[in-house]
Scaffold this motif. Structure first.
Motif, short mmCIF file in Angstrom:
data_model
loop_
_atom_site.label_atom_id
_atom_site.label_comp_id
_atom_site.label_asym_id
_atom_site.label_seq_id
_atom_site.Cartn_x
_atom_site.Cartn_y
_atom_site.Cartn_z
N PHE A 124 0.85 -1.18 0.00
CA PHE A 124 0.00 0.00 0.00
C PHE A 124 0.89 1.24 0.00
O PHE A 124 1.71 1.42 0.90
N VAL A 125 0.73 2.07 -1.03
CA VAL A 125 1.55 3.27 -1.19
C VAL A 125 0.62 4.46 -1.42
O VAL A 125 -0.33 4.36 -2.21
N ASP A 126 0.89 5.57 -0.77
CA ASP A 126 0.10 6.77 -1.02
C ASP A 126 0.29 7.20 -2.47
O ASP A 126 1.40 7.22 -2.98
N SER A 127 -0.81 7.55 -3.13
CA SER A 127 -0.74 7.88 -4.56
C SER A 127 0.21 9.04 -4.84
O SER A 127 0.83 9.10 -5.91
N GLU A 128 0.36 9.95 -3.89
CA GLU A 128 1.26 11.08 -4.10
C GLU A 128 2.73 10.65 -4.14
O GLU A 128 3.58 11.39 -4.64
N SER A 129 3.00 9.46 -3.62
CA SER A 129 4.38 8.96 -3.60
C SER A 129 4.75 8.16 -4.84
O SER A 129 5.92 7.79 -5.00
N LEU A 130 3.79 7.90 -5.72
CA LEU A 130 4.07 7.05 -6.88
C LEU A 130 5.15 7.61 -7.80
O LEU A 130 6.02 6.85 -8.26
N PRO A 131 5.16 8.92 -8.11
CA PRO A 131 6.25 9.42 -8.97
C PRO A 131 7.64 9.18 -8.38
O PRO A 131 8.57 8.81 -9.11
N ALA A 132 7.78 9.35 -7.07
CA ALA A 132 9.08 9.11 -6.44
C ALA A 132 9.43 7.63 -6.48
O ALA A 132 10.58 7.25 -6.71
N LEU A 133 8.43 6.78 -6.26
CA LEU A 133 8.66 5.33 -6.34
C LEU A 133 9.13 4.94 -7.72
O LEU A 133 10.10 4.17 -7.87
N VAL A 134 8.48 5.46 -8.74
CA VAL A 134 8.86 5.14 -10.12
C VAL A 134 10.27 5.61 -10.42
O VAL A 134 11.08 4.89 -11.04
N ALA A 135 10.61 6.80 -9.96
CA ALA A 135 11.95 7.34 -10.20
C ALA A 135 13.01 6.45 -9.56
O ALA A 135 14.06 6.18 -10.16
N GLU A 136 12.75 5.96 -8.36
CA GLU A 136 13.74 5.12 -7.68
C GLU A 136 13.89 3.76 -8.33
O GLU A 136 14.96 3.15 -8.25
N LEU A 137 12.82 3.27 -8.97
CA LEU A 137 12.90 1.94 -9.59
C LEU A 137 13.95 1.89 -10.70
O LEU A 137 14.44 0.82 -11.04
N SER A 138 14.29 3.03 -11.28
CA SER A 138 15.28 3.05 -12.35
C SER A 138 16.69 2.87 -11.83
O SER A 138 17.62 2.60 -12.60
N GLU A 139 16.86 3.00 -10.49
CA GLU A 139 18.20 2.96 -9.92
C GLU A 139 18.40 1.88 -8.85
O GLU A 139 19.52 1.44 -8.62
N ARG A 140 17.30 1.48 -8.20
CA ARG A 140 17.42 0.55 -7.07
C ARG A 140 16.62 -0.71 -7.33
O ARG A 140 15.76 -0.77 -8.20
N LYS A 141 16.88 -1.74 -6.50
CA LYS A 141 16.17 -3.01 -6.62
C LYS A 141 14.70 -2.82 -6.29
O LYS A 141 14.34 -2.06 -5.39
#
Length: 350
Positions: free
Chosen positions: A185-202
C-alpha cells in the motif's frame, strides 16, 4: 519501441510499460497484449533491464479490462475467432507475468477491473493506493471472471473471493491486500518518487521503502456474514442466505447478485470451486479458456454487454431469467475439454 496504445520506455535499469488508452480507461486490445508480450521477451534477454514496471496513463486507473465491445461484435456475428485469438494471447501473457524471471512492479492505482487484474495481480510486486478500486465485474455482463481471476479469488481468505466474484463488487486497496490480490500500500502522491527510484534501485527495496501499513480492510470485518452466506456450492442457496441476513451490506449484496446473469452466476460459482483444486495458475487459465469460449455462445454474454456498454439501458433480459432455470448441461458444457483447441499451459517443473 513505441506503440500508440502502449508506451514502451527505458530509464536506467527500469523497463516501463504504460497502458496508453486513457479515454477508454486503458482497456486492453489485441495490439496492446502483443506489445506488452514483445517487450517482456526483449527485456528478459537484456541484462541492462533489472525491473519491469506496468502502469496506466491518465488519472482514472490502470486498466478497466478487455475491450469487450469488440468481443460483443464478435459474439453477435457468430464467428468468435477474434475473441478466441485475443483470449489465447491474453491468458498466455497472464501466465508469462506470473513466471517472469525479473521483478515486475504493477501500479494498481485507480480502477483495475477484469483484464486489468490479469495484467497486474499476477506480478511479483503489486502496489495499491488509497484510490484503488479492484474488481472482477464479469457476472454483470453475462460472463465469468477469467484472466486467472478465479484462481486468485478462490484462494482469498474464507469466502471473500466468492463474494467478490458473484457480486462483481469493487474492493479497496486495503481489501485487495487482505484478499491476496496485492502486496503493498503506497500513497498515490508517492508514486512518482517510487517510479523514479525503480530506475536505480532493486524493486524489493523500493516498494519496501515506500510501502505503508494499509488501512483496515472493511471487507474483512464483514466476514462474519460473508463466510456463512457464500459457503454453499449452489448460487440459489447463497442468494437465499443473503436475503435472511439482517445487515445492510448483506442486503445490498443480495440485491446486486439478483440482478446478475443467472447463467454467469452459476458457472462462476462452479469455476471458483473447481479452481480451488487446480494446482497452478496455468491450470486455472486453461479452465478460463474453456469457459470463455462457451460463454461467447450464451445469449447472456452479448445481451449483458449490450445493456451495460452498447445501448447502456442497464436493463439486460437474461435467458434463462432465474437461477432455478439454469440447466446442469450448460454448466457441464462450460468445463468440457476443447480437444486440439486447448490452451494447454503448464506450470514449470520445480
Amino acid at each position: 519501441m513505441e506503440n500508440n496504445d502502449v508506451l514502451v520506455q527505458r530509464t536506467g535499469h527500469l523497463g516501463h510499460l504504460v497502458l496508453n488508452r486513457p479515454r477508454a480507461m486503458n482497456a486492453l486490445n489485441a495490439a496492446m497484449i502483443t506489445a506488452v508480450a514483445d517487450a517482456l521477451d526483449q527485456w528478459e534477454a537484456d541484462d541492462g533491464v533489472e525491473t519491469v514496471l506496468i502502469s496506466g496513463a491518465g488519472e482514472r486507473g490502470l486498466c478497466a479490462g478487455g475491450d469487450v465491445v469488440t468481443i460483443y461484435h464478435d459474439a453477435v456475428s457468430g464467428e468468435g475467432d477474434a475473441s478466441e485469438a485475443f483470449w489465447r494471447a491474453e491468458y498466455r501473457l497472464n501466465a508469462r507475468i506470473k513466471r517472469y524471471p525479473k521483478p515486475i512492479v504493477t501500479l494498481m492505482d485507480g480502477v483495475v477491473l477484469g483484464g486489468g487484474v490479469g495484467i497486474s495481480a499476477h506480478a511479483s510486486h503489486r502496489v495499491v493506493t488509497e484510490r484503488s478500486r479492484v474488481g472482477m465485474p464479469e457476472t454483470g455482463i453475462g460472463y465469468v471472471p477469467d484472466v486467472g481471476g478465479t484462481h486468485l479469488l478462490s484462494r482469498a481468505p474464507g469466502e471473500l473471493g466468492t463474494h467478490a466474484a458473484l457480486t462483481g463488487t469493487m474492493v479497496s486497496g486495503a481489501d485487495a491486500i487482505a484478499m491476496g490480490l496485492a502486496d503493498h500500500f503506497v500513497d498515490s502522491e508517492s508514486l512518482p518518487a517510487l517510479v523514479a527510484e525503480l530506475s536505480e534501485r532493486k524493486a524489493a527495496a523500493v516498494v519496501a521503502r515506500w510501502g505503508q501499513e494499509p488501512p483496515e480492510s472493511a471487507l474483512v470485518h464483514q466476514r462474519w456474514w460473508i463466510d456463512e452466506a457464500y459457503a454453499p456450492d449452489c448460487a440459489e442457496t447463497i442468494l437465499e442466505r443473503l436475503g435472511r441476513i439482517d445487515d445492510p451490506a448483506a442486503q445490498a449484496a443480495a440485491k446486486t447478485m439478483a440482478g446478475r446473469s443467472p447463467t454467469a452466476l452459476t458457472v462462476t460459482l462452479a469455476a471458483l470451486r473447481r479452481a480451488r483444486t487446480l494446482p497452478s495458475l496455468e491450470e486455472g487459465l486453461n479452465q478460463d479458456l474453456r469457459v470463455s469460449l462457451r460463454a461467447l455462445r450464451w445469449p447472456d454474454f452479448a445481451e449483458g454487454i449490450r445493456a451495460q456498454l452498447v445501448d447502456k439501458d442497464r436493463n439486460p433480459a437474461w435467458s434463462p431469467a432465474t437461477l432455478a432455470e439454469v440447466s446442469a448441461d450448460v454448466v457441464a458444457e462450460a468445463f468440457a475439454g476443447l480437444g486440439e483447441r486447448e490452451l494447454a499451459l503448464s506450470a514449470p517443473q520445480k
